[in-house]
Design a protein around this motif. Structure first.
Motif: not given
Length: 261
Positions: A96-101, A144-148, A168-179
């Motif tokens: 058995i393997t776990s695949t994380y996308n 992050i999605l997990k397949d077994t 779906v083991i993770l679903n979140r927002e993030f902020k990004e700043l680029v100069l």
């Protein structure tokens, strides 16, 4: 008859000279460009993305200050997506393997000043040199999605593949700043006094990128091992050989006036 022909030739030559002696200048200039961009390692947030797509739309409005030099302001919209896959075998001989996308996407709005100098090559072709600075910011999403998977599982004495449902083991927002600051060169072809097409190539870029996400629980027993944290801060210089950014668009001279020499 001869006088008529000679007179016609004279007036035709005079009109031709008059047309050639006309020059059109613009007080303002508007440029709209599209570009796919290719992130360097410094611009990538995920560790080892197998896919990284980006598309930018830049609109610039400039005012002639003297000669063939324009100074102005640009507004940009950029959208990108990064994908990464990691496979972890379980600590048992079950196969058995776990695949994380991992999936990362963001839309950023930016603005900043620019200055462009035009160099006439012919009445229809111009070379351009541009320097600019831009500040981008956006709020993106990470999942992050997990397949077994199991290749050694048996059902009714036959070897079958077992694939569990994606979770779906993770679903979140993030902020990004680029100069960033760019040095660019371009080529413009003037179709008529009111419209031109251009191709623009980045030579050098200095970029500072900062991405931050809030705290979020990873819903998986591996915890930190599968969590690609969006907490990075990078800076550095990239050039055309490692990060070719080509923009193609249109140029619209505004406030035209006609002069003669």
């Amino acid at each position: 008859m001869k006088k008529f022909l000679l007179g016609s030739i004279f007036w035709l030559a005079l009109l031709t000279h008059t047309a050639d002696a006309q020059e059109y200048h613009s007080r303002w200039i508007f440029i709209s460009e599209f570009s796919p961009s290719f992130p360097t390692d410094k611009a990538k947030i995920l560790e080892n993305p197998y896919q990284s797509q980006s598309l930018e739309w830049r609109n610039s409005l400039g005012m002639r200050i003297f000669g063939e030099m324009f100074i102005g302001f640009n507004v940009t919209f950029r959208s990108y997506n990064q994908k990464e896959t990691a496979i972890y075998p379980d600590n048992e001989p079950s196969g058995i393997t776990s695949t994380y996308n991992y999936n990362l996407e963001n839309k950023l709005f930016g603005m900043g000043p620019f200055i462009t100098k035009f160099f006439e090559v012919s009445p229809n072709f111009y070379l351009t040199a541009t320097v600019l600075a831009n500040l981008e910011q956006g709020r993106g999403k990470q999942s992050i999605l997990k397949d077994t998977n199991c290749q050694n599982c048996f059902e009714n004495t036959s070897n079958v593949n077992f694939t569990g449902e994606s979770n779906v083991i993770l679903n979140r927002e993030f902020k990004e700043l680029v100069l960033y600051g760019n040095a660019e060169v371009g080529l413009i072809y003037l179709i008529n006094p009111s419209l031109a097409v251009n191709a623009n190539l980045m030579l050098f870029r200095y970029e500072r990128n900062s991405s931050r996400s809030g705290k979020s629980r990873v819903d998986d027993s591996r915890g930190a091992e599968v969590d690609r944290k969006v907490n990075v801060s990078n800076r550095g210089i990239s050039h055309v050989m490692e990060r070719p950014i080509l923009r193609i668009g249109i140029v619209i001279p505004l406030g035209l006036w006609e002069s003669r020499y």
